[in-house]
Design a protein around this motif. Structure first.
Motif, PDB file in Angstrom:
ATOM      1  N   SER A 146      -5.664 -12.480  -9.974  1.00 21.73           N
ATOM      2  CA  SER A 146      -4.867 -12.651 -11.191  1.00 21.73           C
ATOM      3  C   SER A 146      -5.122 -14.003 -11.833  1.00 21.73           C
ATOM      4  O   SER A 146      -4.919 -14.169 -13.046  1.00 21.73           O
ATOM      5  N   ARG A 170       4.796 -17.068  -0.872  1.00 18.58           N
ATOM      6  CA  ARG A 170       3.840 -16.000  -1.142  1.00 18.58           C
ATOM      7  C   ARG A 170       2.471 -16.350  -0.576  1.00 18.58           C
ATOM      8  O   ARG A 170       1.849 -17.325  -1.007  1.00 18.58           O
ATOM      9  N   HIS A 179       0.517 -13.412  -3.438  1.00 15.21           N
ATOM     10  CA  HIS A 179      -0.087 -13.942  -4.660  1.00 15.21           C
ATOM     11  C   HIS A 179      -1.532 -13.459  -4.725  1.00 15.21           C
ATOM     12  O   HIS A 179      -2.360 -13.812  -3.872  1.00 15.21           O
ATOM     13  N   ASN A 180      -1.835 -12.638  -5.708  1.00 20.38           N
ATOM     14  CA  ASN A 180      -3.170 -12.075  -5.882  1.00 20.38           C
ATOM     15  C   ASN A 180      -4.075 -13.109  -6.538  1.00 20.38           C
ATOM     16  O   ASN A 180      -3.870 -13.481  -7.697  1.00 20.38           O
ATOM     17  N   ALA A 198      -4.389  -8.881 -12.790  1.00 19.35           N
ATOM     18  CA  ALA A 198      -2.937  -8.880 -12.621  1.00 19.35           C
ATOM     19  C   ALA A 198      -2.323  -7.490 -12.642  1.00 19.35           C
ATOM     20  O   ALA A 198      -1.099  -7.354 -12.521  1.00 19.35           O
ATOM     21  N   GLU A 222       1.779  -8.636  -5.962  1.00 18.85           N
ATOM     22  CA  GLU A 222       2.881  -9.488  -6.426  1.00 18.85           C
ATOM     23  C   GLU A 222       4.233  -8.872  -6.091  1.00 18.85           C
ATOM     24  O   GLU A 222       5.156  -9.564  -5.640  1.00 18.85           O
ATOM     25  N   LYS A 276      -0.990  -6.113  -9.168  1.00 16.26           N
ATOM     26  CA  LYS A 276       0.453  -6.057  -9.378  1.00 16.26           C
ATOM     27  C   LYS A 276       1.175  -5.645  -8.107  1.00 16.26           C
ATOM     28  O   LYS A 276       2.258  -6.165  -7.795  1.00 16.26           O
TER      29      LYS A 276
END
Length: 372
Positions: free
Chosen positions: A234, A196, A230-231, A217, A225, A222
Motif C-alpha cells: 500500500s 500492526r 500493515h500492507n 491498498a 489492514e 485491504k
C-alpha cells in the motif's frame, strides 16, 4: 454443446413469470433485465461461487454457458460441483481472460437473459462494441466486481444478483453472514488497537518466477489492514495490482510474508505454486510453502528469521468469501487476540447455510502451524 439447458432441471415451472426490471450494475449502468432470469451466461466461471450461494438447490438450473477459468484455476472446487451435479460437464465452456472479450458467438447461440461480466472486462468489450451488439439482440450485460474493490462492490454485487434471480431475501442473509464474520475481526482490532506488523503479500506465488507481484491498498492489501496488519504494498503501489522489486521488499523488512496461491497445474505444470483449496493435503502445501523462504527477496528479513510464512487460497481475491481470508490473516498476525477464532469453522458454517457442497479443509497453511 447443450442448448436449452435451463429447461432440463426440475422446478422451473414454479418460477414466477418474467417481467422487465431496471437495475444498476457495478459500473453504474442502468440496464433493463427480464426477471427472474432463467438463462445466465457467466463471463467468468468463478462467478459460480455466488450463483451457487443464491441458488443452492440447483446452482446450474439457469447457467447456460460459462468461461472455463473455474475448471482450470480451481480444479478442486470444480470437481466438488461435478460430483454433486454431473451435468456440469455438459455446460458449454469457452476460453478467455479476466480482462478480455467474451465469446460473442457462444453468447448469441445460448440466447441468455443476461450476461455477467467482471468489471475489468468492461474496457475490452465496450471497445469491441460487444455490449451494443448484444443489446441489439435483447441480451443485456451486467458488470459485477469481487476483485478490484471487493470491500466496496461485493455487497452490491450480491444484491444485484439476488434481485435479478428473485433471491433478494437470501442475498440479504449472505450479506448479514459476511458482515458478522468480518466484525469478529474488525471490532477486536478497533478495541485492542494492536501494533500492526509489516506484511508482504506475494500475489499468485508460484505462477511465475518473477518477483514480486503484490497488492496495493485494495483486495488482499485491504484484507491485511482489516486484519490488523500493515500492507507494505500500500505504501508503494498506486493501484490494486502491481509489482515490487526485491530490494523494496528487503528494505521494508516485513514481519510476515503471505503467499496467495492455488492448484495451477493447468497453467504451470510442476510449478512452485501451492495447491491450496478444498481437500488440499497439509503436508504437501507446507512443503511447497517452504520453498518461498529461500527467495532472494526475503533474504534476512524479519519474516524469514521468525519463519512467519503463510499460504492462502488465491481465489479469496475474487469471490464473496473474503471473510475467511480476513479471519485467517488476523489469527496469523495477532494469535493472542484471536485464539478462539476458527476461520475454518466460519467457512464450514457458510457452506452449511449457503452452498450445496460440503466443506473441505485446505484453504490455508503456515510454517508456524497456526493454520492447521
Amino acid at each position: 454443446m447443450i442448448f436449452g439447458l435451463a429447461n432440463v432441471f426440475a422446478g422451473e415451472q414454479t418460477t414466477p413469470p418474467q417481467a422487465p426490471i431496471t437495475v444498476t450494475d457495478i459500473a453504474g449502468r442502468q440496464v433493463s433485465v427480464k426477471a427472474p432470469v432463467k438463462r445466465i451466461l457467466l463471463g467468468e466461471g468463478r462467478q459460480l461461487y455466488l450463483i451457487a450461494s443464491l441458488e443452492p438447490d440447483d446452482p446450474l438450473a439457469h447457467v447456460v454457458a460459462w468461461r472455463n477459468d473455474l475448471i482450470e484455476a480451481d480444479p478442486a472446487t470444480y470437481q466438488q460441483y461435478l460430483e454433486a451435479y454431473p451435468k456440469l460437464a455438459e455446460v458449454p465452456a469457452f476460453a478467455g481472460k479476466e480482462n478480455g472479450l467474451i465469446d460473442i458467438e457462444s453468447t448469441i447461440v445460448q440466447k441468455p437473459d443476461v450476461v455477467l461480466l467482471n468489471l475489468e472486462a468492461m474496457r475490452a468489450n465496450e471497445d469491441a462494441k460487444y455490449v451494443e451488439k448484444l443489446a441489439e439482440l435483447n441480451i443485456p450485460v451486467l458488470y459485477i466486481d469481487f476483485r478490484h474493490y471487493p470491500l466496496k462492490n461485493t455487497e452490491p454485487t450480491i444484491r444485484l444478483l439476488g434481485k435479478i434471480m428473485g433471491r433478494e431475501a437470501r442475498a440479504e442473509e449472505i450479506i448479514a453472514f459476511r458482515r458478522e464474520a468480518m466484525a469478529r475481526v474488525t471490532e477486536v482490532i478497533a478495541r485492542a488497537k494492536p501494533e500492526r506488523p509489516r506484511v508482504f503479500i506475494e500475489r499468485i506465488g508460484g505462477y511465475a518466477d518473477d518477483c514480486c507481484l503484490s497488492f496495493g491498498a485494495e483486495n488482499f492489501g485491504k484484507y491485511v489492514e482489516l486484519a490488523g496488519g500493515h500492507n507494505i504494498g500500500s505504501d508503494i503501489l498506486p493501484t490494486t495490482f502491481g509489482q515490487l522489486n526485491p530490494e523494496q521488499v528487503i528494505a521494508a523488512n516485513p514481519e510476515h510474508v503471505v503467499v496467495t496461491s492455488a492448484d495451477w497445474e493447468a497453467y504451470v505444470p510442476g510449478g512452485h505454486w501451492i495447491p491450496l483449496g478444498p481437500g488440499a493435503d497439509p503436508k504437501v502445501t507446507r512443503e511447497k510453502l517452504e520453498w518461498f523462504t529461500s527467495r532472494s527477496a526475503y533474504t534476512d528479513i524479519a519474516a524469514q528469521k521468525a519463519r512467519n510464512f503463510h499460504g492462502i487460497w488465491h481465489q479469496f481475491y475474487n469471490s464473496p468469501y473474503e471473510f475467511f481470508a480476513v479471519q485467517q490473516l488476523a489469527k496469523w498476525f495477532h494469535p493472542e487476540l484471536f485464539a478462539d477464532l476458527d476461520p475454518d469453522a466460519t467457512f464450514a458454517e457458510y457452506h452449511r447455510r449457503f452452498l450445496p457442497i460440503p466443506y473441505r479443509h485446505g484453504y490455508a497453511v503456515s510454517l508456524t502451524g497456526s493454520a492447521d
